[in-house]
Design a protein around this motif. Structure first.
Motif, mmCIF file in Angstrom:
data_model
loop_
_atom_site.group_PDB
_atom_site.id
_atom_site.type_symbol
_atom_site.label_atom_id
_atom_site.label_comp_id
_atom_site.label_asym_id
_atom_site.label_seq_id
_atom_site.Cartn_x
_atom_site.Cartn_y
_atom_site.Cartn_z
ATOM 1 N N THR A 105 9.074 -6.957 -0.152
ATOM 2 C CA THR A 105 7.629 -5.994 0.145
ATOM 3 C C THR A 105 8.012 -4.917 1.113
ATOM 4 O OG1 THR A 105 6.604 -7.357 1.640
ATOM 5 C CG2 THR A 105 6.152 -7.782 -0.707
ATOM 6 N N GLN A 106 7.085 -3.777 1.291
ATOM 7 C CA GLN A 106 7.227 -2.904 2.287
ATOM 8 C C GLN A 106 6.128 -2.862 3.417
ATOM 9 O OE1 GLN A 106 9.951 -0.706 2.090
ATOM 10 N NE2 GLN A 106 10.511 -2.027 0.259
ATOM 11 N N GLU A 109 2.253 -3.205 2.640
ATOM 12 C CA GLU A 109 1.623 -3.836 1.353
ATOM 13 C C GLU A 109 1.141 -5.089 1.619
ATOM 14 O OE1 GLU A 109 4.862 -1.578 -1.861
ATOM 15 O OE2 GLU A 109 5.367 -3.799 -0.765
ATOM 16 N N ARG A 130 2.972 -6.672 7.279
ATOM 17 C CA ARG A 130 2.553 -6.624 6.145
ATOM 18 C C ARG A 130 0.910 -6.978 6.180
ATOM 19 N NH1 ARG A 130 7.672 -5.351 6.221
ATOM 20 N NH2 ARG A 130 8.637 -5.532 4.234
ATOM 21 N N SER A 158 -4.528 -3.165 -5.129
ATOM 22 C CA SER A 158 -3.450 -2.605 -5.690
ATOM 23 C C SER A 158 -2.287 -2.548 -4.700
ATOM 24 C CB SER A 158 -3.572 -1.077 -6.166
ATOM 25 O OG SER A 158 -4.045 -0.337 -5.077
ATOM 26 N N HIS A 159 -2.625 -2.698 -3.389
ATOM 27 C CA HIS A 159 -1.550 -2.842 -2.118
ATOM 28 C C HIS A 159 -1.009 -4.249 -2.244
ATOM 29 C CE1 HIS A 159 -4.582 -4.680 0.184
ATOM 30 N NE2 HIS A 159 -3.609 -4.839 0.853
ATOM 31 N N ASN A 160 -1.489 -5.112 -2.837
ATOM 32 C CA ASN A 160 -1.114 -6.663 -2.796
ATOM 33 C C ASN A 160 0.174 -6.791 -3.840
ATOM 34 O OD1 ASN A 160 -2.397 -7.900 -0.738
ATOM 35 N ND2 ASN A 160 -4.122 -8.213 -2.255
ATOM 36 N N LYS A 161 1.203 -7.286 -3.351
ATOM 37 C CA LYS A 161 2.499 -7.128 -4.210
ATOM 38 C C LYS A 161 3.040 -8.753 -4.510
ATOM 39 C CE LYS A 161 2.440 -2.742 -4.422
ATOM 40 N NZ LYS A 161 2.218 -2.167 -5.568
#
Length: 383
Positions: A105-106, A109, A130, A158-161
């Motif tokens: 992840t970035q 995120e 994060r 949508s930002h959850n990865k």
């Protein structure tokens, strides 16, 4: 259970530089960190003695026998078939949790984490900058279960990865059913989320249930999952520093290896030896351990009945998640400490009205802890 059980022996660890036994003054029974007060399997001690006797301690790679033992263990115990290429050897599981968050992840995120939960599952996202989305768990039929409506709402963002899953769950001891895992997988697939599954307590099932590795559900689950396991909790080998990841997806495996290169060292050679021996030859010790822990768990649950303290059935682990909210105290942890029992503070996991108590100890020590707790309750007018 017989009086001659090897697990009845009280071992003096006060001179062993033990983290567990160094935290509190001598008058307090340490029952906090997930570290049992039991002698390691005899077969492991003999293997370590032989390895030390070899006398050469150079750089060492994972023995082929270790890889074979892991594959056999997972197949025999969980009917989970993996290949040698899927296994990555590690010096510990905690570093793998943190590494996974940073590798996949970035910054900015999001990571979804059901809890209250072992604190490194929440520290890993926070330390890596994060966004942490906590999902509540609640009691249902005496089991801690995920609020799936809240879980799906988090997946919609949508930002959850990534999902960080702890199975069996620590604390609380929930062993997720195949159906529960399938629901989590459905959402992970629908919203394209990676799953990092901490399964370090999977060999410590105390109830009549079966552990299901998340990655064993189906091909898609395997391809989006990083499974983390270790023999350290099962065979009481935490100080030897060995864990492993199972990553079936070759792209995910490459990313993981690149992220750990030059940062995460290889496991200790004695960790390799202990793990290989434990998985290959430690079954009888393991089964006796489980019987002993079941007895301890039942004793503790029955002993707390009739007190303001609530303890749900612990399906797995040797860690009791005790609800002390009826005491109406700002810090139940401090109450236990004053009683002479050094537990883990529930606030570290996400709920300050709980404490976590390690019952991986001789029954005599557990009985003494219960005696102290009940005396403190009586003196405080709670019983």
């Amino acid at each position: 259970m017989t009086a001659e059980s090897i697990f009845d022996q009280e071992i003096d660890r006060t001179q062993m530089d033990s983290d567990k036994w160094s935290k509190y003054p001598p008058e307090i029974l340490p029952m906090w960190v997930a570290d049992m007060d039991f002698d390691a399997p005899e077969v492991v001690k003999k293997a370590l003695a032989q390895r030390v006797n070899d006398g050469v301690f150079g750089y060492t790679h994972a023995p082929k026998q270790l890889t074979k033992s892991i594959i056999s263990h997972l197949q025999t115990r969980y009917q989970w078939s993996i290949s040698a290429a899927h296994i990555l050897h590690l010096p510990g599981l905690v570093c793998a949790l943190h590494l996974s968050v940073r590798a996949y992840t970035q910054k900015g995120e999001g990571i979804i984490v059901p809890g209250p939960v072992y604190y490194h599952l929440t520290k890993a996202p926070e330390l890596a900058d994060r966004d942490l989305t906590r999902i509540d768990m609640h009691l249902e039929n005496d089991r801690w279960v995920i609020d799936m409506q809240q879980f799906e709402q988090a997946c919609l963002q949508s930002h959850n990865k990534m999902i960080l899953l702890c199975n069996p769950h620590n604390p609380g001891g929930t062993v997720y059913t195949r159906e529960e895992l399938a629901k989590i997988h459905t959402l992970a697939e629908k919203y394209d989320l990676l799953v990092v599954s901490d399964e370090i307590h999977c060999d410590l099932i105390l109830d009549q249930v079966t552990h299901v590795p998340f990655a064993s559900l189906n091909e898609d689950a395997a391809n989006r999952c990083i499974t983390l396991m270790a023999p350290s909790k099962t065979f009481n080998l935490a100080g030897l520093g060995y864990a492993f990841a199972v990553i079936a997806n070759s792209q995910l495996r490459t990313v993981f290896n690149q992220a750990k290169a030059g940062v995460v060292p290889s496991p200790n050679m004695l960790g390799f030896t202990a793990a290989a021996t434990a998985y290959a030859e430690g079954q009888s010790w393991h089964e006796e351990l489980l019987a002993y822990l079941r007895n301890n768990s039942l004793y503790l649950q029955q002993a707390l009945e009739g007190t303001p303290l609530r303890l749900n059935a612990t399906q797995a682990t040797y860690l009791a998640w005790i609800d002390a909210s009826k005491l109406k105290l700002e810090s139940p942890y401090e109450f236990f400490l004053k009683a002479g029992v050094g537990v883990s503070d529930g606030k570290d996991f996400g709920n300050s009205q709980f404490v976590r108590l390690n019952f991986g100890c001789p029954i005599s020590r557990l009985e003494e802890a219960v005696k102290r707790i009940k005396q403190a309750l009586k003196e405080a007018g709670f019983s």
